[in-house]
Design a protein around this motif. Structure first.
Motif, PDB file in Angstrom:
ATOM      1  N   LEU A   6      -1.044  -8.554   0.253  1.00  0.00           N
ATOM      2  CA  LEU A   6      -1.920  -8.094  -0.823  1.00  0.00           C
ATOM      3  C   LEU A   6      -1.111  -7.400  -1.910  1.00  0.00           C
ATOM      4  CD1 LEU A   6      -4.608  -6.358   1.425  1.00  0.00           C
ATOM      5  CD2 LEU A   6      -4.904  -8.516   0.231  1.00  0.00           C
ATOM      6  N   ASP A   7      -1.483  -7.638  -3.167  1.00  0.00           N
ATOM      7  CA  ASP A   7      -0.950  -6.859  -4.273  1.00  0.00           C
ATOM      8  C   ASP A   7      -1.927  -5.710  -4.493  1.00  0.00           C
ATOM      9  OD1 ASP A   7       1.338  -8.399  -4.926  1.00  0.00           O
ATOM     10  OD2 ASP A   7       0.022  -9.905  -5.827  1.00  0.00           O
ATOM     11  N   VAL A   8      -1.455  -4.483  -4.271  1.00  0.00           N
ATOM     12  CA  VAL A   8      -2.339  -3.318  -4.316  1.00  0.00           C
ATOM     13  C   VAL A   8      -1.721  -2.196  -5.133  1.00  0.00           C
ATOM     14  CG1 VAL A   8      -3.377  -3.801  -2.067  1.00  0.00           C
ATOM     15  CG2 VAL A   8      -1.351  -2.366  -2.192  1.00  0.00           C
ATOM     16  N   LEU A   9      -2.569  -1.271  -5.537  1.00  0.00           N
ATOM     17  CA  LEU A   9      -2.118  -0.022  -6.120  1.00  0.00           C
ATOM     18  C   LEU A   9      -2.036   0.970  -4.975  1.00  0.00           C
ATOM     19  CD1 LEU A   9      -1.524   2.031  -8.385  1.00  0.00           C
ATOM     20  CD2 LEU A   9      -4.005   2.304  -8.641  1.00  0.00           C
ATOM     21  N   PHE A  10      -0.851   1.501  -4.723  1.00  0.00           N
ATOM     22  CA  PHE A  10      -0.667   2.516  -3.687  1.00  0.00           C
ATOM     23  C   PHE A  10      -1.144   3.828  -4.298  1.00  0.00           C
ATOM     24  CE2 PHE A  10       2.714   4.443  -0.615  1.00  0.00           C
ATOM     25  CZ  PHE A  10       1.724   5.136   0.036  1.00  0.00           C
TER      26      PHE A  10
END
Length: 157
Positions: A6-10
């Motif tokens: 997944l491409d996520v905002l941490f």
């Protein structure tokens, strides 16, 4: 189940009572691996971010109109890996998830306080193991601190 990428905002890391909470946001309308993520919620997952790998309990998945929030609780024995994660908080990262073979009980194993060993008799009395202090071992009288309220009352009058 295979590995989920997944491409996520941490979004953030938060230390809370001996546990580390990790929060990730999936932005946008489309949620990749939706059914897999839902089935993993409440279980133990292996998290990979770049070269950092740790075990965590997948606490929850929440969706609103703008994002999906993934919350994880990292296991305490992965403290070195958690420290490496701090500089990545607040940035977009590639998150790799896969289910762990570990159960929830194994995850929390060893974190329980063993407490005191004792036996309850049929009449309701309790016997503690040899070497443990009981109420009769506590000194009474001489070692009690003097009341501070008496001194305060004298000062006020």
């Amino acid at each position: 189940m295979s590995k989920i990428e997944l491409d996520v905002l941490f979004k953030k890391m938060q230390k809370d009572d001996k546990k580390e909470v990790l929060e990730f946001h999936i932005l946008g309308d489309e949620i990749p691996y939706k059914s897999e993520l839902i089935s993993m919620a409440g279980a133990i997952a292996i998290i990979n971010i770049e070269d950092i790998k740790l075990s965590a309990e997948f606490k929850s998945i929440q969706r609103d109109s703008k994002k999906v929030v993934l919350k994880f609780e990292a296991k305490g024995d992965s403290e070195d890996e958690i420290i490496k994660l701090y500089p990545k908080a607040g940035f977009n990262v590639k998150l790799f998830l896969k289910p762990s073979q570990m159960s929830i009980d194994e995850f929390y194993e060893g974190e329980q306080d063993p407490g005191l060993e004792y036996n309850v008799n049929n009449d309701g009395t309790v016997e503690v193991s040899q070497g443990q202090m009981d109420m009769n071992d506590i000194p009474v009288g001489e070692d009690e601190p003097e009341s501070e309220t008496e001194d305060e009352d004298d000062l006020l009058n």
